[in-house]
Motif scaffolding. Structure first.
Motif, mmCIF file in Angstrom:
data_model
loop_
_atom_site.group_PDB
_atom_site.id
_atom_site.type_symbol
_atom_site.label_atom_id
_atom_site.label_comp_id
_atom_site.label_asym_id
_atom_site.label_seq_id
_atom_site.Cartn_x
_atom_site.Cartn_y
_atom_site.Cartn_z
ATOM 1 N N GLU A 54 -67.438 0.665 16.447
ATOM 2 C CA GLU A 54 -69.203 -0.031 15.905
ATOM 3 C C GLU A 54 -69.294 -0.391 17.117
ATOM 4 O OE1 GLU A 54 -68.085 -3.162 14.253
ATOM 5 O OE2 GLU A 54 -67.067 -2.290 12.171
ATOM 6 N N ASP A 55 -68.823 -0.004 18.645
ATOM 7 C CA ASP A 55 -69.874 -1.124 19.474
ATOM 8 C C ASP A 55 -69.244 -0.635 21.011
ATOM 9 O OD1 ASP A 55 -71.368 -1.572 21.318
ATOM 10 O OD2 ASP A 55 -72.093 -3.645 20.500
ATOM 11 N N ASP A 57 -70.456 0.331 24.213
ATOM 12 C CA ASP A 57 -70.175 -0.642 25.257
ATOM 13 C C ASP A 57 -69.462 -1.685 25.535
ATOM 14 O OD1 ASP A 57 -72.209 2.049 26.105
ATOM 15 O OD2 ASP A 57 -73.435 1.039 24.512
ATOM 16 N N GLU A 58 -69.966 -2.213 23.664
ATOM 17 C CA GLU A 58 -69.250 -4.141 24.267
ATOM 18 C C GLU A 58 -68.101 -3.873 24.455
ATOM 19 O OE1 GLU A 58 -68.715 -8.067 21.093
ATOM 20 O OE2 GLU A 58 -70.235 -6.197 21.017
#
Length: 64
Positions: A54-55, A57-58
């Motif tokens: 979902e993310d 980069d995070e």
């Protein structure tokens, strides 16, 4: 100092890996974005992390 392993995706495959490593003296960090079955193993310490699907980069920043 004992070796450590980080195990991702702590469903049944991850649980098997954690158990095998744990029986051989390797402390494990069970990393997953949900509290899945492998995260409850006596051989692991649970660490919640961002969901890489979902993310991304995070998830990468979490390790930095």
């Amino acid at each position: 100092m004992k070796p450590y392993a980080i195990v991702f995706n702590c469903y049944f495959n991850g649980l098997s890996i954690i158990q095998e490593l744990g029986r051989n003296g390797v402390k494990c960090i069970a990393m997953d974005y949900i509290h899945d079955i492998g995260t409850f193993s006596k051989y692991a310490t649970y660490q919640q992390c961002p969901n890489p699907l979902e993310d991304e980069d995070e998830f990468v920043n979490f390790f930095i």
